[in-house]
Design a protein around this motif. Structure first.
Motif: not given
Ligand SMILES: Cc1ncc(COP(=O)(O)O)c(C=O)c1O
Length: 445
Positions: A105-106, A139, A245, A274
């Motif tokens: 995700g990052s 985020h 997001d 995820k």
């Protein structure tokens, strides 16, 4: 006693059991203890643990081709997964949209920040670079992602490293930052974006990023109808890109492929993580709408950004295998009925004097604990209520995801529940019975 572990842990004060096996909604440790995964770890696991098909698909891919660098090759699993994601996305992605795969995700957030910046360069607006976001949001952990995050505790030690691009008010009806009530509020929190832009050099703003349903930081806070639409209108009228997001809320978790689809909004960029590989591989994705792609194609043609492991063949093969499993078992369609059963079971907790609110959408749910139910006053931080609830549910072999700070970054205690989509009615009852016992333990009368 010094630990024998060679791993740098998240918390040196904690002892971690060693997980050895997964079985549907359960994780089993090396001593044979079974834990019911009521949080899908961190809202990651959607299809359940230990699905053998996924491992087989990954082994098959790695035995065919483990790696090919994206400066030299594209791979079939990445192409296939990209096509499948675009099919699920809102209409403005379906014809001419593209997907950029990351390892989580990052990295997806970092990619979106740079995409927004370079989109404006390609479009002749070189003054635009700031990405505006909201307080009380998350985020990602890398510095760009942390810069746009508004999670007070996670930012605090790294504050000197972070740029200040600006944050607006969260959308959080239970603790409205304006002290108002929907619908009389007129969705003042959405208009906060307009007011912020009026006062803070709107011409340097490249994008606005938000979690359509705020996950970890606010415990599944769902905006009222009209919020996402108003935000999208403001972005469009000001020439600012809208980044949704959906790293936690996407891939079916709220009952639709992407949470933003509950409000029929078409963002310019959607971030996924995820659930995209349900934890079987480190994978994230950035869905890029056709008009952004077009600006790059007509412009320099080169995105100045890259990761060695982007669009990894084995990780994207895991994503495809998870997709196959979801399609085969219609798992997106399981979310709403499973959520209704879990919500019905959870409703018995609502009358507890310290259960403030049970909220969320689909299988992304939060329970907030308050000291005073009528004033919604939180507990003192030092009481560590969220973590004590986590520990007490763990004593009953149920895993939850606790966080402090939902009210003001410091105070406020909630846990997140985000079980696999395959959670059964009897497992829902187990979760609620563990929570009941936790409430008795933490709040003895
Ligand atoms: C909404 C949101 N964005 C970004 C991230 C960061 O993703 P990752 O931990 O995979 O880097 C998370 C992780 O919890 C998240 O919930």
């Amino acid at each position: 006693m010094p630990s024998t572990s060679a791993l740098f842990p998240r918390n040196f004060c904690k002892k971690y059991p060693v997980a050895v096996r997964g079985d549907a909604c359960w994780i089993i440790d090396q001593d044979g203890r079974r834990y019911l995964d009521a949080s899908g770890q961190a809202a990651v696991v959607s299809i359940g643990h230990g699905v053998a098909e996924i491992g087989r698909a990954m082994a098959e891919q790695s035995s065919q081709l483990g790696f090919a660098h994206t400066t030299q090759f594209h791979s079939e699993p990445a192409e296939k997964l990209a096509r499948r994601l675009l099919t699920l996305a809102p209409p403005n992605f379906r014809h001419g949209g593209r997907v950029y795969f990351t390892s989580g995700g990052s990295e997806a957030t970092e990619t979106a920040i740079k995409l927004a910046r370079q989109f404006h360069l390609e479009s002749g607006q070189s003054e635009r670079y700031r990405v505006i976001s909201r307080r009380q949001s998350y985020h990602g952990s890398t510095l760009g992602a942390m810069t746009v995050s508004g999670n007070v505790a996670r930012r605090a030690p790294h504050q000197p490293l972070l740029a200040e691009w600006g944050h607006i008010a969260p959308c959080f009806c239970y603790h409205c930052p304006f002290g108002k009530t929907f619908p009389e509020c007129g969705i003042a929190c959405a208009d906060d974006l307009s007011h912020f832009l009026d006062k803070n050099d709107a011409s340097s703003v490249a994008a606005f990023i938000f979690e359509p349903v705020v996950g970890a930081t606010l415990g599944a806070a769902v905006p009222p109808d009209g919020y996402a639409q108003r935000i999208a209108e403001i972005c469009r009228s000001r020439g600012i890109l809208l980044i949704a997001d959906e790293i936690m809320s996407g891939m079916g978790r709220t009952g639709k492929p992407f949470a933003i689809q509950h409000w029929n909004v078409e963002p310019d960029i959607i971030l996924v993580g995820k659930g995209i590989a349900s934890g079987y591989a480190p994978l994230g994705a950035v869905l890029v709408a056709a008009r952004i792609v077009d600006a790059f194609e007509r412009g320099s043609g080169i995105f100045q950004h890259g990761f060695t492991y982007q669009a990894h063949p084995v990780a994207t093969a895991a994503g495809n295998a998870v997709f196959d499993y979801i399609e085969l078992h219609n798992l997106f369609d399981h979310v709403q009925p499973a959520a209704e059963i879990l919500r019905t079971e959870l409703s018995v907790l609502q009358s507890h004097p310290h259960v403030g609110e049970i909220r969320g959408l689909g299988l992304l749910l939060g329970i907030e604990f308050v000291k005073n139910k009528s004033t919604r006053q939180p507990f003192p931080k030092k009481d560590t209520i969220a973590d004590r609830i986590r520990q007490a549910t763990l004593d009953e072999n149920v895993l939850t995801y606790p966080t402090q700070g939902c009210v003001d970054g410091e105070h406020g205690d909630h846990i997140l529940l985000a079980p696999p989509f395959t959670i059964s009615p009897s497992e829902c009852r187990l979760i609620v019975s563990a929570l009941r016992s936790a409430l008795q333990k933490v709040f003895p009368s």
